[in-house]
Design a protein around this motif. Structure first.
Motif, PDB file in Angstrom:
ATOM      1  N   LYS A  18       0.839  -1.205   0.000  1.00 44.68           N
ATOM      2  CA  LYS A  18       0.000   0.000   0.000  1.00 44.68           C
ATOM      3  C   LYS A  18       0.872   1.253   0.000  1.00 44.68           C
ATOM      4  O   LYS A  18       0.598   2.211  -0.736  1.00 44.68           O
ATOM      5  CB  LYS A  18      -0.926  -0.024   1.222  1.00 44.68           C
ATOM      6  CG  LYS A  18      -1.838   1.171   1.290  1.00 44.68           C
ATOM      7  CD  LYS A  18      -2.709   1.119   2.518  1.00 44.68           C
ATOM      8  CE  LYS A  18      -3.528   2.400   2.623  1.00 44.68           C
ATOM      9  NZ  LYS A  18      -4.261   2.465   3.878  1.00 44.68           N
ATOM     10  N   ALA A  19       1.920   1.265   0.808  1.00 45.19           N
ATOM     11  CA  ALA A  19       2.818   2.429   0.872  1.00 45.19           C
ATOM     12  C   ALA A  19       3.507   2.631  -0.475  1.00 45.19           C
ATOM     13  O   ALA A  19       3.617   3.765  -0.969  1.00 45.19           O
ATOM     14  CB  ALA A  19       3.850   2.233   1.982  1.00 45.19           C
ATOM     15  N   LYS A  20       3.944   1.516  -1.063  1.00 45.41           N
ATOM     16  CA  LYS A  20       4.603   1.628  -2.372  1.00 45.41           C
ATOM     17  C   LYS A  20       3.621   2.141  -3.418  1.00 45.41           C
ATOM     18  O   LYS A  20       3.929   3.032  -4.202  1.00 45.41           O
ATOM     19  CB  LYS A  20       5.165   0.274  -2.795  1.00 45.41           C
ATOM     20  CG  LYS A  20       5.914   0.330  -4.117  1.00 45.41           C
ATOM     21  CD  LYS A  20       6.408  -1.034  -4.524  1.00 45.41           C
ATOM     22  CE  LYS A  20       7.159  -1.046  -5.815  1.00 45.41           C
ATOM     23  NZ  LYS A  20       6.691  -0.239  -6.861  1.00 45.41           N
ATOM     24  N   LEU A  21       2.400   1.575  -3.429  1.00 44.59           N
ATOM     25  CA  LEU A  21       1.398   2.020  -4.395  1.00 44.59           C
ATOM     26  C   LEU A  21       1.011   3.477  -4.153  1.00 44.59           C
ATOM     27  O   LEU A  21       0.806   4.239  -5.102  1.00 44.59           O
ATOM     28  CB  LEU A  21       0.169   1.113  -4.347  1.00 44.59           C
ATOM     29  CG  LEU A  21       0.360  -0.295  -4.910  1.00 44.59           C
ATOM     30  CD1 LEU A  21      -0.907  -1.132  -4.692  1.00 44.59           C
ATOM     31  CD2 LEU A  21       0.723  -0.254  -6.374  1.00 44.59           C
ATOM     32  N   SER A  22       0.900   3.886  -2.899  1.00 45.18           N
ATOM     33  CA  SER A  22       0.588   5.283  -2.583  1.00 45.18           C
ATOM     34  C   SER A  22       1.689   6.199  -3.103  1.00 45.18           C
ATOM     35  O   SER A  22       1.416   7.256  -3.683  1.00 45.18           O
ATOM     36  CB  SER A  22       0.436   5.482  -1.074  1.00 45.18           C
ATOM     37  OG  SER A  22      -0.724   4.855  -0.612  1.00 45.18           O
ATOM     38  N   GLY A  23       2.938   5.787  -2.889  1.00 41.87           N
ATOM     39  CA  GLY A  23       4.070   6.575  -3.396  1.00 41.87           C
ATOM     40  C   GLY A  23       4.057   6.642  -4.917  1.00 41.87           C
ATOM     41  O   GLY A  23       4.270   7.710  -5.507  1.00 41.87           O
ATOM     42  N   ASP A  24       3.789   5.485  -5.541  1.00 37.74           N
ATOM     43  CA  ASP A  24       3.711   5.461  -7.012  1.00 37.74           C
ATOM     44  C   ASP A  24       2.578   6.349  -7.514  1.00 37.74           C
ATOM     45  O   ASP A  24       2.726   7.067  -8.508  1.00 37.74           O
ATOM     46  CB  ASP A  24       3.497   4.020  -7.515  1.00 37.74           C
ATOM     47  CG  ASP A  24       4.724   3.140  -7.323  1.00 37.74           C
ATOM     48  OD1 ASP A  24       5.797   3.694  -6.983  1.00 37.74           O
ATOM     49  OD2 ASP A  24       4.609   1.916  -7.521  1.00 37.74           O
ATOM     50  N   GLN A  27       3.547   9.976  -7.174  1.00 35.21           N
ATOM     51  CA  GLN A  27       4.518  10.305  -8.227  1.00 35.21           C
ATOM     52  C   GLN A  27       3.816  10.459  -9.569  1.00 35.21           C
ATOM     53  O   GLN A  27       4.064  11.399 -10.312  1.00 35.21           O
ATOM     54  CB  GLN A  27       5.608   9.220  -8.309  1.00 35.21           C
ATOM     55  CG  GLN A  27       6.623   9.419  -9.405  1.00 35.21           C
ATOM     56  CD  GLN A  27       7.486  10.659  -9.180  1.00 35.21           C
ATOM     57  OE1 GLN A  27       7.689  11.091  -8.056  1.00 35.21           O
ATOM     58  NE2 GLN A  27       7.960  11.243 -10.271  1.00 35.21           N
ATOM     59  N   SER A  28       2.898   9.552  -9.884  1.00 33.78           N
ATOM     60  CA  SER A  28       2.148   9.625 -11.142  1.00 33.78           C
ATOM     61  C   SER A  28       1.304  10.890 -11.189  1.00 33.78           C
ATOM     62  O   SER A  28       1.204  11.552 -12.231  1.00 33.78           O
ATOM     63  CB  SER A  28       1.241   8.403 -11.302  1.00 33.78           C
ATOM     64  OG  SER A  28       2.005   7.238 -11.459  1.00 33.78           O
ATOM     65  N   GLN A  29       0.672  11.246 -10.042  1.00 33.37           N
ATOM     66  CA  GLN A  29      -0.133  12.467  -9.996  1.00 33.37           C
ATOM     67  C   GLN A  29       0.743  13.704 -10.216  1.00 33.37           C
ATOM     68  O   GLN A  29       0.348  14.621 -10.947  1.00 33.37           O
ATOM     69  CB  GLN A  29      -0.868  12.568  -8.651  1.00 33.37           C
ATOM     70  CG  GLN A  29      -2.026  11.596  -8.525  1.00 33.37           C
ATOM     71  CD  GLN A  29      -2.642  11.613  -7.134  1.00 33.37           C
ATOM     72  OE1 GLN A  29      -1.995  11.973  -6.150  1.00 33.37           O
ATOM     73  NE2 GLN A  29      -3.902  11.209  -7.067  1.00 33.37           N
ATOM     74  N   ARG A  30       1.928  13.737  -9.582  1.00 33.58           N
ATOM     75  CA  ARG A  30       2.841  14.872  -9.781  1.00 33.58           C
ATOM     76  C   ARG A  30       3.261  14.974 -11.245  1.00 33.58           C
ATOM     77  O   ARG A  30       3.293  16.058 -11.823  1.00 33.58           O
ATOM     78  CB  ARG A  30       4.077  14.735  -8.867  1.00 33.58           C
ATOM     79  CG  ARG A  30       3.839  15.155  -7.444  1.00 33.58           C
ATOM     80  CD  ARG A  30       5.154  15.293  -6.682  1.00 33.58           C
ATOM     81  NE  ARG A  30       5.903  14.051  -6.600  1.00 33.58           N
ATOM     82  CZ  ARG A  30       5.753  13.110  -5.672  1.00 33.58           C
ATOM     83  NH1 ARG A  30       4.855  13.263  -4.716  1.00 33.58           N
ATOM     84  NH2 ARG A  30       6.486  12.023  -5.688  1.00 33.58           N
ATOM     85  N   GLU A  31       3.587  13.837 -11.848  1.00 30.50           N
ATOM     86  CA  GLU A  31       3.985  13.831 -13.261  1.00 30.50           C
ATOM     87  C   GLU A  31       2.828  14.294 -14.152  1.00 30.50           C
ATOM     88  O   GLU A  31       3.023  15.064 -15.093  1.00 30.50           O
ATOM     89  CB  GLU A  31       4.455  12.436 -13.673  1.00 30.50           C
ATOM     90  CG  GLU A  31       5.787  12.046 -13.080  1.00 30.50           C
ATOM     91  CD  GLU A  31       6.163  10.597 -13.371  1.00 30.50           C
ATOM     92  OE1 GLU A  31       5.397   9.891 -14.072  1.00 30.50           O
ATOM     93  OE2 GLU A  31       7.242  10.173 -12.885  1.00 30.50           O
ATOM     94  N   ALA A  32       1.616  13.823 -13.851  1.00 28.39           N
ATOM     95  CA  ALA A  32       0.447  14.216 -14.644  1.00 28.39           C
ATOM     96  C   ALA A  32       0.199  15.720 -14.502  1.00 28.39           C
ATOM     97  O   ALA A  32      -0.107  16.404 -15.490  1.00 28.39           O
ATOM     98  CB  ALA A  32      -0.785  13.424 -14.213  1.00 28.39           C
TER      99      ALA A  32
END
Length: 121
Positions: A18-24, A27-32
């Motif tokens: 969950k922590a890894k997916l939350s971080g991912d 990161q995806s939201q920041r990139e978007a």
């Protein structure tokens, strides 16, 4: 007890995943969001470029109209000047011809008078 350890291990794995997916996800939201900002900037630049293009085309067409008007006015002025010069030349030639004809007529009249003078006496 083994079951509890398995559940605990599974729980730790889920928390880690969950922590890894939350971080991912973050990161995806920041990139978007970064890409969305870039896209907005590109669209703004494109709009500014399109506006500048329109202004340039408008200025070019206005310059072309002005140049055409200046050319037409210049052409009309040159034609009027040429017509005036031709009229002056025609008047001068007419005067010269009238003078020459008048002189010739006067010579002929004089010659006729000279011929007629002895007869009149």
């Amino acid at each position: 007890r083994k079951l509890q350890e398995s559940f605990s291990c599974l729980e730790q794995s889920l928390i880690s995943t969950k922590a890894k997916l939350s971080g991912d996800l973050e990161q995806s939201q920041r990139e978007a969001l970064g890409r969305a900002d870039e896209l907005r900037q590109l669209l703004r630049s494109e709009s500014l470029a399109r506006d500048e293009h329109s202004r340039c085309v408008h200025d070019l067409l206005a310059g072309e109209r002005e140049a055409r008007q200046e050319y037409e006015q210049s052409t009309q002025e040159r034609l009027a000047s040429a017509q005036s010069q031709l009229q002056e030349q025609l008047a001068a030639q007419k005067s010269s011809i009238e003078g020459a004809v008048g002189h010739r007529v006067a010579e002929q009249l004089s010659a006729r008078d000279a011929q007629l003078a002895p007869m009149m006496e």
